[in-house]
Motif scaffolding. Structure first.
Motif, PDB file in Angstrom:
ATOM      1  N   GLY A  49      55.460  13.218 -13.627  1.00  0.00           N
ATOM      2  CA  GLY A  49      56.642  13.902 -14.123  1.00  0.00           C
ATOM      3  C   GLY A  49      57.654  14.138 -13.013  1.00  0.00           C
ATOM      4  N   PRO A  55      63.054  17.543 -17.655  1.00  0.00           N
ATOM      5  CA  PRO A  55      62.598  16.325 -18.345  1.00  0.00           C
ATOM      6  C   PRO A  55      63.352  15.089 -17.887  1.00  0.00           C
ATOM      7  CG  PRO A  55      62.973  18.131 -19.888  1.00  0.00           C
ATOM      8  CD  PRO A  55      63.526  18.573 -18.572  1.00  0.00           C
ATOM      9  N   GLU A  59      58.458  11.214 -20.331  1.00  0.00           N
ATOM     10  CA  GLU A  59      57.232  11.950 -20.582  1.00  0.00           C
ATOM     11  C   GLU A  59      56.518  11.389 -21.814  1.00  0.00           C
ATOM     12  OE1 GLU A  59      59.886  14.060 -18.127  1.00  0.00           O
ATOM     13  OE2 GLU A  59      60.201  13.421 -20.186  1.00  0.00           O
ATOM     14  N   PRO A 405      58.203   5.720 -22.104  1.00  0.00           N
ATOM     15  CA  PRO A 405      57.248   6.836 -22.187  1.00  0.00           C
ATOM     16  C   PRO A 405      55.814   6.373 -22.407  1.00  0.00           C
ATOM     17  CG  PRO A 405      59.232   7.354 -23.430  1.00  0.00           C
ATOM     18  CD  PRO A 405      59.347   5.911 -23.015  1.00  0.00           C
TER      19      PRO A 405
END
Length: 437
Positions: A49, A55, A59, A405
């Protein structure tokens, strides 16, 4: 080459490797699973991460089972290792192909947190330096009473890993011998708030059951004489001036019970020593968090450890433990740690001795889809009577490229060395592909 064996174990805290693997596989399918941070249980690159900048869009997306967020994934990896057996004079290299499915789950609420993880891996050695192996683990952690004055907590672990385990935080990797360890662990405790004072009591039990052999003077020696059980208790009293600052004193009691070598085993003096012991650490420390830029926890005190084997002298003196995390930019994290305490690692050659260790780790998000990390570690395991001082050091670097992701690629290189007893040098290069379901 002759094979040296030994008598049956004297304690009953063991489980067969096959039973543990079946338990882990079934438990992972039933329970879901996760670590305290989903990214911690990864084969290459512990953290995928963003360092601290929020964010990134890469993710993994969980699905839900009741209140649990569930994150299944699978890793495929190939590694080149230039010294599979960790031999100083007869290095054997090999390529290892690994397939590791895993599943993680977390349930976070205002009043409690639950994390579970399950992993089952298969390793095959392309040049036949070792037999194909299964490995795996099942872990869980609970913390309750959040927002209240009474906070119970607990954790468990069942694992069967070999010395080529694929996780960065597995200290058995530093053994580099064809040994498997089955570990059972349970932990529980309670934190109670009395105004500005916080009291904590904690108990920890673990057992390590080794199978496999090491080379000693041209002979293969079964390593199960280092099977051990460990009991640890901790009592802490803290004064919290604010939510981000705490000072405390604590006492940590421990008892190690090792199987010990049978008299008929013709072992070098330093290897045949019985490391059964008991001891205490008395420490004072503080914890401090300065916004999200710096967090520090530091402990310093005195330790005393007495051994049952009369050939081993007692250990006493300074103890310390510290961890610091710095975030100089939203995309960069630096971790520093230091430790001086009795070694409680899974490594059967060194556990139970006095370890002084310093390490650092740097992680930087070069781009939103590329994360780089580097680490370094130096440790010194102190001489006792017939033992020799042992120094070990390690450097490593990892790059992870997140395509989507679901998909990511990683490349990692490591160099590890140990001198004196059980000396060897080893280089490893690993590349992997991960899919998050």
């Amino acid at each position: 080459m002759k094979k040296i064996t030994k008598r049956p174990l004297r304690h009953a805290c063991q489980a067969s490797g096959a039973l543990v693997i079946r338990t882990m596989a079934t438990g992972a399918l039933i329970m879901g699973a996760a670590l305290p941070n989903v990214a911690q249980a990864q084969d290459i690159g512990e953290n995928t991460g963003r360092s601290s900048g929020g964010p990134t869009g890469y993710e993994p997306v969980p699905f839900y089972v009741g209140q649990f967020q569930v994150f299944p994934q699978i890793d495929g990896q190939i590694e080149y290792n230039d010294n599979i057996r960790g031999s100083e004079i007869a290095a054997v290299d090999d390529f290892i192909v690994s397939i590791t499915p895993a599943i993680f789950a977390e349930d976070r609420r205002a009043d409690r947190e639950i994390f579970l993880s399950g992993r089952l891996g298969f390793d095959t050695y392309l040049q036949g330096s070792r037999n194909d192996q299964l490995r795996g683990e099942l872990k869980g952690r609970y913390r309750g009473g959040l927002g209240s004055l009474t906070k119970p907590f607990g954790s468990f672990e069942i694992s069967a890993n070999n010395s080529q385990s694929r996780t960065e935080d597995d200290d058995l990797r530093d053994l580099a011998q064809p040994i498997t360890v089955t570990t059972l662990r349970a932990n529980g405790g309670l934190e109670q708030i009395f105004g500005p004072l916080i009291g904590t009591v904690e108990a920890d039990f673990s057992s390590a059951d080794y199978s496999g052999t090491i080379l000693v003077g041209g002979d293969e020696v079964e390593m199960n004489f280092r099977d051990n059980v460990r009991y640890v208790g901790r009592v802490q009293l803290a004064y919290q001036r604010s939510q981000n600052q705490r000072i405390f004193v604590e006492a940590i009691f421990n008892k190690f019970d090792f199987e010990g070598a049978a008299p008929e085993l013709d072992l070098p003096a330093n290897l045949g020593l019985d490391r059964s012991s008991s001891g205490v650490r008395l420490q004072a420390g503080f914890r401090r968090e300065v916004t999200r830029l710096v967090s520090v926890i530091a402990k310093v005190g005195y330790l005393q450890q007495s051994f049952e084997d009369p050939r081993l002298s007692s250990i006493s003196g300074l103890s310390f433990e510290g961890n610091a995390e710095l975030n100089p930019t939203p995309l960069t994290r630096i971790e520093l740690s230091a430790l001086r305490a009795i070694d409680q690692s899974a490594n059967p050659l060194l556990t139970g001795r006095l370890r002084t260790q310093f390490s650092t780790r740097l992680q930087h998000e070069l781009r939103r889809d590329i994360v780089l990390s580097a680490s370094a570690r130096y440790a010194r395991i102190t001489r006792q009577s017939l033992d020799q001082d042992v120094a070990e050091w390690e450097v490593a670097g990892t790059a992870r490229y997140r395509l989507t992701p679901q998909w990511s690629l990683a490349l990692r290189g490591e160099h590890f060395e140990r001198d004196q007893a059980f000396a060897f040098a080893q280089n490893r290069v690993m590349t992997s592909v991960r899919y998050n379901f």
